[in-house]
Motif scaffolding. Sequence first.
Motif, PDB file in Angstrom:
ATOM      1  N   THR A   1     -29.105  11.906  15.515  1.00  9.62           N
ATOM      2  CA  THR A   1     -29.155  11.021  14.279  1.00  9.62           C
ATOM      3  C   THR A   1     -27.754  10.244  14.483  1.00  9.62           C
ATOM      4  O   THR A   1     -26.611  10.984  14.192  1.00  9.62           O
ATOM      5  CB  THR A   1     -29.410  11.765  13.073  1.00  9.62           C
ATOM      6  OG1 THR A   1     -30.408  12.849  13.349  1.00  9.62           O
ATOM      7  CG2 THR A   1     -29.692  11.038  12.021  1.00  9.62           C
ATOM      8  N   PRO A   2     -27.804   9.011  14.216  1.00  7.07           N
ATOM      9  CA  PRO A   2     -26.483   8.277  14.030  1.00  7.07           C
ATOM     10  C   PRO A   2     -25.787   8.875  12.699  1.00  7.07           C
ATOM     11  O   PRO A   2     -26.226   9.199  11.682  1.00  7.07           O
ATOM     12  CB  PRO A   2     -27.022   6.914  13.698  1.00  7.07           C
ATOM     13  CG  PRO A   2     -28.315   6.800  14.212  1.00  7.07           C
ATOM     14  CD  PRO A   2     -29.055   8.045  14.100  1.00  7.07           C
ATOM     15  N   GLY A   3     -24.541   9.052  13.041  1.00  5.36           N
ATOM     16  CA  GLY A   3     -23.867   9.553  11.981  1.00  5.36           C
ATOM     17  C   GLY A   3     -23.661  11.206  11.789  1.00  5.36           C
ATOM     18  O   GLY A   3     -23.069  11.843  11.065  1.00  5.36           O
ATOM     19  N   ARG A   4     -24.422  11.799  12.644  1.00  4.44           N
ATOM     20  CA  ARG A   4     -24.741  13.429  12.598  1.00  4.44           C
ATOM     21  C   ARG A   4     -24.332  14.009  14.044  1.00  4.44           C
ATOM     22  O   ARG A   4     -24.587  13.014  14.957  1.00  4.44           O
ATOM     23  CB  ARG A   4     -26.045  13.812  12.167  1.00  4.44           C
ATOM     24  CG  ARG A   4     -26.133  13.826  10.574  1.00  4.44           C
ATOM     25  CD  ARG A   4     -26.272  15.019  10.042  1.00  4.44           C
ATOM     26  NE  ARG A   4     -25.057  15.792   9.581  1.00  4.44           N
ATOM     27  CZ  ARG A   4     -24.484  15.834   8.246  1.00  4.44           C
ATOM     28  NH1 ARG A   4     -25.213  15.355   7.361  1.00  4.44           N
ATOM     29  NH2 ARG A   4     -23.593  16.327   7.932  1.00  4.44           N
TER      30      ARG A   4
ATOM     31  N   GLU B   1     -30.295  -3.079  12.135  1.00  5.60           N
ATOM     32  CA  GLU B   1     -29.812  -3.360  13.699  1.00  5.60           C
ATOM     33  C   GLU B   1     -29.929  -1.894  14.290  1.00  5.60           C
ATOM     34  O   GLU B   1     -29.388  -1.765  15.380  1.00  5.60           O
ATOM     35  CB  GLU B   1     -28.226  -3.851  13.756  1.00  5.60           C
ATOM     36  CG  GLU B   1     -27.284  -2.788  13.220  1.00  5.60           C
ATOM     37  CD  GLU B   1     -27.084  -3.076  11.636  1.00  5.60           C
ATOM     38  OE1 GLU B   1     -26.082  -3.005  11.109  1.00  5.60           O
ATOM     39  OE2 GLU B   1     -27.949  -3.414  10.889  1.00  5.60           O
ATOM     40  N   THR B   2     -30.430  -0.862  13.312  1.00  6.39           N
ATOM     41  CA  THR B   2     -30.374   0.426  13.994  1.00  6.39           C
ATOM     42  C   THR B   2     -31.322   0.296  15.405  1.00  6.39           C
ATOM     43  O   THR B   2     -32.639   0.056  15.098  1.00  6.39           O
ATOM     44  CB  THR B   2     -31.192   1.465  13.103  1.00  6.39           C
ATOM     45  OG1 THR B   2     -30.365   1.204  11.952  1.00  6.39           O
ATOM     46  CG2 THR B   2     -30.954   2.721  13.717  1.00  6.39           C
TER      47      THR B   2
ATOM     48  N   THR C   1     -19.428  12.071  10.211  1.00  5.00           N
ATOM     49  CA  THR C   1     -18.546  11.272  11.081  1.00  5.00           C
ATOM     50  C   THR C   1     -18.152  10.027  10.250  1.00  5.00           C
ATOM     51  O   THR C   1     -18.776   9.629   9.119  1.00  5.00           O
ATOM     52  CB  THR C   1     -19.338  10.813  12.207  1.00  5.00           C
ATOM     53  OG1 THR C   1     -20.543  10.037  11.685  1.00  5.00           O
ATOM     54  CG2 THR C   1     -19.855  11.938  13.124  1.00  5.00           C
ATOM     55  N   GLY C   2     -17.553   9.050  10.712  1.00  5.96           N
ATOM     56  CA  GLY C   2     -16.997   7.931  10.042  1.00  5.96           C
ATOM     57  C   GLY C   2     -16.118   6.906  10.879  1.00  5.96           C
ATOM     58  O   GLY C   2     -15.925   7.355  11.896  1.00  5.96           O
ATOM     59  N   THR C   3     -15.478   5.784  10.288  1.00  7.71           N
ATOM     60  CA  THR C   3     -14.733   5.006  10.894  1.00  7.71           C
ATOM     61  C   THR C   3     -13.505   5.062  10.222  1.00  7.71           C
ATOM     62  O   THR C   3     -13.263   4.813   9.173  1.00  7.71           O
ATOM     63  CB  THR C   3     -15.295   3.574  11.007  1.00  7.71           C
ATOM     64  OG1 THR C   3     -16.727   3.804  11.217  1.00  7.71           O
ATOM     65  CG2 THR C   3     -14.513   2.769  12.001  1.00  7.71           C
TER      66      THR C   3
ATOM     67  N   ASP D   1     -23.063   6.859  17.034  1.00  7.65           N
ATOM     68  CA  ASP D   1     -22.899   6.088  15.615  1.00  7.65           C
ATOM     69  C   ASP D   1     -23.704   5.115  15.721  1.00  7.65           C
ATOM     70  O   ASP D   1     -24.796   5.117  16.363  1.00  7.65           O
ATOM     71  CB  ASP D   1     -21.353   5.781  15.906  1.00  7.65           C
ATOM     72  CG  ASP D   1     -21.224   4.618  16.886  1.00  7.65           C
ATOM     73  OD1 ASP D   1     -22.162   4.184  17.629  1.00  7.65           O
ATOM     74  OD2 ASP D   1     -19.945   4.500  17.108  1.00  7.65           O
ATOM     75  N   ARG D   2     -23.815   4.361  14.558  1.00 12.15           N
ATOM     76  CA  ARG D   2     -24.762   3.327  14.365  1.00 12.15           C
ATOM     77  C   ARG D   2     -24.865   2.356  15.242  1.00 12.15           C
ATOM     78  O   ARG D   2     -25.975   1.602  15.387  1.00 12.15           O
ATOM     79  CB  ARG D   2     -24.502   2.613  12.807  1.00 12.15           C
ATOM     80  CG  ARG D   2     -23.501   2.013  12.649  1.00 12.15           C
ATOM     81  CD  ARG D   2     -23.182   1.531  11.472  1.00 12.15           C
ATOM     82  NE  ARG D   2     -23.839   0.196  11.046  1.00 12.15           N
ATOM     83  CZ  ARG D   2     -23.648  -0.291   9.815  1.00 12.15           C
ATOM     84  NH1 ARG D   2     -22.992  -0.036   8.936  1.00 12.15           N
ATOM     85  NH2 ARG D   2     -24.738  -1.590   9.713  1.00 12.15           N
TER      86      ARG D   2
ATOM     87  N   MET E   1     -37.576   5.137   2.880  1.00 13.17           N
ATOM     88  CA  MET E   1     -36.040   4.905   3.150  1.00 13.17           C
ATOM     89  C   MET E   1     -36.050   3.636   4.239  1.00 13.17           C
ATOM     90  O   MET E   1     -36.490   3.760   5.123  1.00 13.17           O
ATOM     91  CB  MET E   1     -35.379   5.902   3.676  1.00 13.17           C
ATOM     92  CG  MET E   1     -34.023   5.923   4.274  1.00 13.17           C
ATOM     93  SD  MET E   1     -32.505   5.734   2.987  1.00 13.17           S
ATOM     94  CE  MET E   1     -33.198   6.962   2.028  1.00 13.17           C
ATOM     95  N   THR E   2     -35.242   2.549   3.916  1.00 15.71           N
ATOM     96  CA  THR E   2     -35.065   1.464   4.491  1.00 15.71           C
ATOM     97  C   THR E   2     -34.010   1.603   5.493  1.00 15.71           C
ATOM     98  O   THR E   2     -33.027   2.029   5.040  1.00 15.71           O
ATOM     99  CB  THR E   2     -35.042   0.202   3.796  1.00 15.71           C
ATOM    100  OG1 THR E   2     -34.488   0.722   2.417  1.00 15.71           O
ATOM    101  CG2 THR E   2     -36.092  -0.934   3.725  1.00 15.71           C
ATOM    102  N   LEU E   3     -34.016   1.631   6.899  1.00 16.87           N
ATOM    103  CA  LEU E   3     -32.836   1.747   7.593  1.00 16.87           C
ATOM    104  C   LEU E   3     -32.484   0.302   7.742  1.00 16.87           C
ATOM    105  O   LEU E   3     -33.230  -0.573   7.831  1.00 16.87           O
ATOM    106  CB  LEU E   3     -33.485   2.399   8.935  1.00 16.87           C
ATOM    107  CG  LEU E   3     -33.705   3.840   8.637  1.00 16.87           C
ATOM    108  CD1 LEU E   3     -34.221   4.282  10.063  1.00 16.87           C
ATOM    109  CD2 LEU E   3     -32.514   4.550   8.269  1.00 16.87           C
ATOM    110  N   ALA E   4     -31.294   0.031   7.995  1.00 11.82           N
ATOM    111  CA  ALA E   4     -30.562  -1.162   8.371  1.00 11.82           C
ATOM    112  C   ALA E   4     -31.276  -1.669   9.583  1.00 11.82           C
ATOM    113  O   ALA E   4     -31.462  -0.857  10.502  1.00 11.82           O
ATOM    114  CB  ALA E   4     -29.035  -0.869   8.495  1.00 11.82           C
TER     115      ALA E   4
END
Lengths: 865, 121
Positions: free
Chosen positions: B35-38, B6-7, B80-82, B55-56, B1-4
Amino acid sequence: MTATPGATPTIVLVGHGMVGQRFLEALAERGLTATHRVVVLCEEPRPAYDRVALTSYFSGKTPEDLSLTDMEFIREHGIELYVGDPAEKVDREAREVTARSGLVVGYDVLVLATGSYPFVPPVPGKDAEGCFVYRTIEDLLAIEEYARSRATTGAVVGGGLLGLEAAGALKGLGLTSHIVEFAPRLMPVQVDEGGGAALLRTIEDMGLAVHTGVGTQEIVVGEDGAVTGMKLSDGSELAADLVVFSAGVRPRDQLARDCGLTVGERGGITVDEQCRTVADPHVFAIGECALAADGRVYGLVAPGYEQAETAAATIAEDEKSFTGADLSTKLKLLGVDVASFGDAHGTTEDCLDVVYSDSRAGLYKKLVIGRDGTLLGGILVGDAEAYGTLRAFTGSVPPVSPESLVLPAGAGAPVQLGPSALPDEAVICSCHNVTKGTIRGAVTEHSCTTVPEVKKCTKAGTGCGSCVKVLGQLVTAELEASGVEVDKGLCGCFGRTREELYEIVLALRITSYRTLLDRYGREGARGGDGCEVCKPAVGSIIASLAPTIGAEGYVLDGEQAALQDTNDHFLANLQKNGSYSIVPRIPGGEITPEKLIVIGEVARDFGLYTKITGGQRIDLFGARVEQLPLIWARLVDAGFESGHAYGKSLRTVKSCVGQTWCRYGVQDSVRMAIDLELRYRGLRSPHKLKSAVSGCARECAEAQSKDFGVIATSNGWNLYVGGNGGATPRHADLLAQDLSDAELVRLIDRFLMFYIRTADRLERTSTWLERIPGGLDHVREVVVEDSLGICEELESLMTAHVANYRDEWAETINDPEKLSRFVSFVNAPDTPDPVVGFVPERDQIKPDLPLLTIGTRPLEGSAQR
Amino acid sequence: MTLAPETTRPATALTLQLLLEEEDWFTVCELSLLTPGRGVAALLPDGRQAALFTDRAGRTYAIDNRDPFTGAAVLSRGLTGTHQGRPFVASPLLKQRFDLESGQCLDDEDVRVATYEVRAA
Ligand code: SRM
Ligand SMILES: Cc1cc2nc3c(=O)[nH]c(=O)nc-3n(C[C@H](O)[C@H](O)[C@H](O)COP(=O)(O)OP(=O)(O)OC[C@H]3O[C@@H](n4cnc5c(N)ncnc54)[C@H](O)[C@@H]3O)c2cc1C
Ligand code: SF4
Ligand code: FES
């Protein structure tokens, strides 16, 4: 109308068929049910139903599905409906009708809507056992029963529209089927010679034997009084043990004749332009029993509806007349389109034909054009895609050349003539006589924004259904034109639909949610954290394409972990008190005693509540998050795997016991259910998927309420799709019949992958089938006939899924890093969550709810930033 | 899995701390466990529970773990979210959203959960 002073005037309707029911609705719409007593005499044992859709009974529609009568409507309007009680006598002097039961009703207005009866040619042997007609639900039930119990070969007398439908139905019942038509071609009324040839080829390719240009001379009857065959006019004999007469219909005008009303030379109750009988101003006749003012008897439902409206308007003293109607028809028989409209046979003086024909492909298209370029009519065989638009253009000069309208795409200049080019007066839905203007009005004035809303508001599209496609195009065009932003976006983060995102992920092999959001998200959402709607939806798209796009298959790897709903995140279902339930897979509902014992032991050792589910498996409730890996270690060890009760993925494939044990079973339904469950387990989809396999038509596994359901036949398997239980149940539709094991699996592969590709988020197959343009027919074209040329790709996507499946729980318990999330507290991993507690009930446990109520109000104040 | 790209994962082991009372920073765990998002749940000394998120962009948040609508201690398990530029978590039970910075419920203006000041040190 004159009435006895003081008494409520009475309207008596004789015949509760399609037109009769429409008449009642028209009365109600005009408020006449409030001012009149309305009495209905209905001969059949059931109130009005959809006769046009009669044949769909053989593809799984029940008599209830076909009903057109809402009993609530009947009650609400105080209509007195006598079911199974036909009118026997009319006394016009006394203005009284006598019914078979002896009931006598006086009338001020009498409306005859007695329909037609099937014409049976007077050949010897026509009344033998095994001879049927094709008109009512009762006829169909009798044909089905006879075909199942004692027939193998069927013959249909008559190759017209109804004859073809009947022959298709016999084939569907597993009979070898013949069609005998006296005329030199099939559907002689609707199509010309060229169309007949194209049709013949296609019908023969389907395995139906066609005999044209021959008449039936005699029905051969065996010693037991049952049909054994028929003698034809060319001297040959045809063996058949079931015969259906479909040689045309005749108006049912006997009641009218008996009371001295005028009838036409070839039958039909003579009426004027107001549908009033010419002999008696108190009597009206509408529908197939009426001989209209233009000298014709109409055998189609649309003109009948218009007559119903006309009669109701006249009774209400409004002005309306019926002067004649269009005889357009569109038929879809076993997948062949046949349509004719307007002056199909080119009888107008000086007209010209534009013909395109390809008999190899079974295509024939003809347009009849007037001298001045006016489109007068046409015939389409094999591809009636353009029917809706062409029919609406009839009577006007189309904005493009007629040739371009019939040439297939790729040959010359294909022109897609959009409905936006139609004038407002163009009739889009001829069943309900709804114009383009009315449909536009539904959008602009009544703020309908979807096809179902417009259907409800205008009735368009609720008859034969042939106009729904054009309807959809019109609604979208109108919404866009009136500046309504039709935001089909997935959520606040993505302006694209799920289907578009699927295509992007597949084509560009995007394996990361963030990449997708940053590149294809809405302006303001890029760089953000997404939301709870798109994260699981995108997670599901990536998961279902994982092997093909090169993403990690395990749903909790890397970034995928952050996308999953909490249930997927913990591979279990969250319960109201924060504990979890556990559902091991039990394929097909078959389980060994050893495995049952393991489930029992695990439940006992961890103190779990157990229940048999509605999906033929066992649910274990009340596990704390930190217990999940311990419980699963035991289950995996005993050979269990995840049942995906938490996932938007395959749930269960239920089975009945089938051929192995059951005296009725004709195939091994348990084995097939297990095979299917193991094939599709773990497949991530827009919503959950359920299936079932029944061993015979008794359907003990309830396959017709499933997303894909399979029912055994003596020749193989029938595949049904789009069924649903839940809050809005839907009966599944028959997709294909008598499939071999391999054909069945291949078709399901294609169907599921096509659904996953094109459905919206959280859209079950049932709603998807209802929503997508073209519905079931379109799906059949794509997955059976491969009209889009994507079947190979769909199959290879599924092959990749099957080859790469791994059990999520086995992977989890063998990987310490993955196990790290299964803790109650990050800083106290073994301390149980104090609000998860249980109390006893019926020898098991249940959540301790009072424990939860402590602190249900938000805490105020402390340590805020 | 490629992570974006800027992580950012912290190179050194930073710990996450919550401010319980004035000057009283409570150490919960290593930042890298998030973990970002959790989210994760933390047990506080007085028996309360906190839900911690990152978050990210690497920002951290902490709110009360108890879902005020059901009483279950599950907010740490939500997604989570924005929303309009502000971070939120959606309860995994009945899906109400809570602003991670103010604790305000975005779907019911009368409801708010407690928040904690949090730092990585
Ligand atoms: C356990 C079970 C009830 C039982 O005790 O029998 C059950 C329990 C739940 N069902 Fe169900 N359904 C169960 C069989 C069914 C059935 C019957 C069947 O499958 O034959 C149906 C109707 C058939 C259908 O789906 O078409 C059914 C229709 C639903 C629906 C409505 C779906 C719809 O399209 O309308 C939901 C809500 C949803 O999915 O959005 C739902 C949702 C749920 C949820 C997930 C609700 C939730 O979010 O917590 C329940 C989770 C239980 C858990 O935590 O384990 N459940 N549910 C059954 C589990 C079957 C299994 O072995 O997997
Ligand atoms: C298989 C099939 C497919 C068809 N497909 C199409 C199609 O695709 N498109 C199309 O436009 N049309 C189609 N039709 C024709 C369409 O069904 C008829 O045009 C329509 O049903 C006519 O309606 P009606 O009310 O006049 O007659 P019916 O629907 O036949 O109703 C008449 C009713 O009156 C009852 N009745 C008769 N005498 C009495 C009495 N004395 N007392 C009380 N009740 C009485 C009858 O039992 C019957 O129930 C199809 C017909 C069939 C059979
Ligand atoms: S569906 Fe048929 S084979 Fe299966 S159990 Fe029922 S009766 Fe038997
Ligand atoms: S034309 Fe038959 S439903 Fe519209």
